[in-house]
Design a protein around this motif. Structure first.
Motif, PDB file in Angstrom:
ATOM      1  N   SER A  53       0.596  -1.174   0.036  1.00  0.00           N
ATOM      2  CA  SER A  53      -0.113  -0.100   0.040  1.00  0.00           C
ATOM      3  C   SER A  53       0.779   1.292   0.004  1.00  0.00           C
ATOM      4  O   SER A  53       0.654   2.231  -0.938  1.00  0.00           O
ATOM      5  CB  SER A  53      -0.925   0.245   1.495  1.00  0.00           C
ATOM      6  OG  SER A  53      -1.876  -0.946   1.103  1.00  0.00           O
TER       7      SER A  53
ATOM      8  N   ALA B 193       1.031   4.017  -2.969  1.00  0.00           N
ATOM      9  CA  ALA B 193       0.647   5.210  -2.528  1.00  0.00           C
ATOM     10  C   ALA B 193       1.702   6.318  -2.722  1.00  0.00           C
ATOM     11  O   ALA B 193       1.596   7.340  -3.396  1.00  0.00           O
ATOM     12  CB  ALA B 193       0.062   5.310  -1.184  1.00  0.00           C
TER      13      ALA B 193
ATOM     14  N   GLN C  83     -10.674  -1.882 -13.561  1.00  0.00           N
ATOM     15  CA  GLN C  83      -9.906  -2.905 -12.917  1.00  0.00           C
ATOM     16  C   GLN C  83      -9.091  -3.976 -13.443  1.00  0.00           C
ATOM     17  O   GLN C  83      -8.279  -4.461 -13.081  1.00  0.00           O
ATOM     18  CB  GLN C  83     -11.367  -3.787 -12.172  1.00  0.00           C
ATOM     19  CG  GLN C  83     -12.203  -2.946 -11.361  1.00  0.00           C
ATOM     20  CD  GLN C  83     -13.459  -3.875 -10.881  1.00  0.00           C
ATOM     21  OE1 GLN C  83     -13.700  -4.972 -11.098  1.00  0.00           O
ATOM     22  NE2 GLN C  83     -13.859  -3.257  -9.880  1.00  0.00           N
TER      23      GLN C  83
ATOM     24  N   PRO D  47      -9.081  -0.531  -7.780  1.00  0.00           N
ATOM     25  CA  PRO D  47      -8.689   0.598  -8.000  1.00  0.00           C
ATOM     26  C   PRO D  47      -9.971   1.559  -7.496  1.00  0.00           C
ATOM     27  O   PRO D  47     -10.911   0.986  -7.201  1.00  0.00           O
ATOM     28  CB  PRO D  47      -8.807   0.887  -9.630  1.00  0.00           C
ATOM     29  CG  PRO D  47      -9.660  -0.353  -9.898  1.00  0.00           C
ATOM     30  CD  PRO D  47      -9.675  -1.331  -9.046  1.00  0.00           C
ATOM     31  N   LEU D  48      -9.387   2.931  -7.056  1.00  0.00           N
ATOM     32  CA  LEU D  48     -10.199   3.682  -6.213  1.00  0.00           C
ATOM     33  C   LEU D  48     -11.380   4.118  -7.191  1.00  0.00           C
ATOM     34  O   LEU D  48     -11.313   4.292  -8.475  1.00  0.00           O
ATOM     35  CB  LEU D  48      -9.571   5.203  -5.911  1.00  0.00           C
ATOM     36  CG  LEU D  48     -10.409   6.160  -5.290  1.00  0.00           C
ATOM     37  CD1 LEU D  48     -10.513   5.412  -3.556  1.00  0.00           C
ATOM     38  CD2 LEU D  48      -9.439   7.224  -4.871  1.00  0.00           C
ATOM     39  N   GLY D  49     -12.856   3.847  -6.697  1.00  0.00           N
ATOM     40  CA  GLY D  49     -13.870   4.042  -7.439  1.00  0.00           C
ATOM     41  C   GLY D  49     -14.308   2.735  -8.326  1.00  0.00           C
ATOM     42  O   GLY D  49     -15.281   2.977  -8.963  1.00  0.00           O
ATOM     43  N   GLY D  50     -13.347   1.716  -8.214  1.00  0.00           N
ATOM     44  CA  GLY D  50     -13.905   0.456  -9.138  1.00  0.00           C
ATOM     45  C   GLY D  50     -13.482   0.509 -10.615  1.00  0.00           C
ATOM     46  O   GLY D  50     -13.751  -0.376 -11.073  1.00  0.00           O
ATOM     47  N   GLN D  51     -12.884   1.725 -11.154  1.00  0.00           N
ATOM     48  CA  GLN D  51     -13.043   2.214 -12.372  1.00  0.00           C
ATOM     49  C   GLN D  51     -11.506   1.304 -12.957  1.00  0.00           C
ATOM     50  O   GLN D  51     -10.594   1.553 -12.390  1.00  0.00           O
ATOM     51  CB  GLN D  51     -12.987   3.250 -13.058  1.00  0.00           C
ATOM     52  CG  GLN D  51     -14.389   3.967 -12.785  1.00  0.00           C
ATOM     53  CD  GLN D  51     -15.589   3.234 -13.044  1.00  0.00           C
ATOM     54  OE1 GLN D  51     -15.747   3.100 -14.420  1.00  0.00           O
ATOM     55  NE2 GLN D  51     -16.711   3.006 -12.389  1.00  0.00           N
TER      56      GLN D  51
ATOM     57  N   SER E 136      -4.986   5.326  -8.180  1.00  0.00           N
ATOM     58  CA  SER E 136      -4.907   5.082  -6.680  1.00  0.00           C
ATOM     59  C   SER E 136      -5.463   3.796  -6.521  1.00  0.00           C
ATOM     60  O   SER E 136      -6.574   3.385  -6.945  1.00  0.00           O
ATOM     61  CB  SER E 136      -5.910   6.034  -6.025  1.00  0.00           C
ATOM     62  OG  SER E 136      -5.515   7.253  -6.093  1.00  0.00           O
ATOM     63  N   ILE E 137      -4.906   2.920  -6.004  1.00  0.00           N
ATOM     64  CA  ILE E 137      -5.157   1.319  -5.646  1.00  0.00           C
ATOM     65  C   ILE E 137      -5.295   1.177  -4.298  1.00  0.00           C
ATOM     66  O   ILE E 137      -4.355   1.427  -3.558  1.00  0.00           O
ATOM     67  CB  ILE E 137      -3.836   0.546  -6.364  1.00  0.00           C
ATOM     68  CG1 ILE E 137      -3.782   0.823  -7.686  1.00  0.00           C
ATOM     69  CG2 ILE E 137      -4.490  -0.897  -6.162  1.00  0.00           C
ATOM     70  CD1 ILE E 137      -2.777   0.592  -8.633  1.00  0.00           C
ATOM     71  N   THR E 138      -6.221   0.306  -3.928  1.00  0.00           N
ATOM     72  CA  THR E 138      -6.477   0.037  -2.430  1.00  0.00           C
ATOM     73  C   THR E 138      -6.109  -1.362  -2.266  1.00  0.00           C
ATOM     74  O   THR E 138      -6.654  -2.152  -3.080  1.00  0.00           O
ATOM     75  CB  THR E 138      -7.956   0.128  -2.210  1.00  0.00           C
ATOM     76  OG1 THR E 138      -8.281   1.441  -2.194  1.00  0.00           O
ATOM     77  CG2 THR E 138      -8.285  -0.282  -0.719  1.00  0.00           C
TER      78      THR E 138
END
Length: 138
Positions: free
Chosen positions: A28, A32, A72, A66-70, A45-47
């Motif tokens: 992470s 980041a 993948q 990915p942030l927002g799910g877009q 941005s990757i969780t």
């Protein structure tokens, strides 16, 4: 009885859990800070939701989103493309003799949570859940 036999089938050992969490935090942090030499990966941005390790700690599977799910599929592809550099960067933060091989999978727990929320908001399910024990009708 051998210690390894005792843990078979009973889920991950404390050491696996500890190493997996250390890898999750390190990965992470690396993502980041944009430490990887790939501008395409650094712009995302990757969780890192979870990391699971094999019993021998040689393989670490990171569950990412990915942030927002877009994007993948793109994220998985970019992470796989930069796997060796990510492994090297993560290994610097670990105290293991060998750095585990990193694998990347989409974290689907968010989808599962959405499905659970949808199901729990269903009127019939809510009525059955709120009914006193044994009073729910089928």
């Amino acid at each position: 009885m051998a210690k390894n036999k005792f843990h078979e089938g009973s889920g991950p050992s404390q050491r696996q859990l500890r190493v997996a969490e250390t890898i999750r935090r390190a990965l992470s942090e690396v993502l980041a800070r944009g430490d990887v030499h790939d501008p395409e990966l650094n712009r995302m941005s990757i969780t890192v939701g979870e990391v699971r390790t094999s019993p021998d700690l040689k393989i670490a599977t990171a569950y990412v989103l990915p942030l927002g799910g877009q994007g993948q599929d793109e994220v998985i592809e970019l992470l796989a493309r930069n796997k060796s550099e990510l492994r090297r960067l993560v290994a610097k933060k670990l105290t293991l003799k060998f750095a585990p091989d990193l694998r990347f999978r989409l974290d689907e727990t968010f989808d599962q949570m959405d499905e659970t929320r949808r199901m729990l908001s269903d009127e019939r399910v809510r009525r059955d859940a709120e009914a006193p024990d044994g009073a729910a009708e089928g």
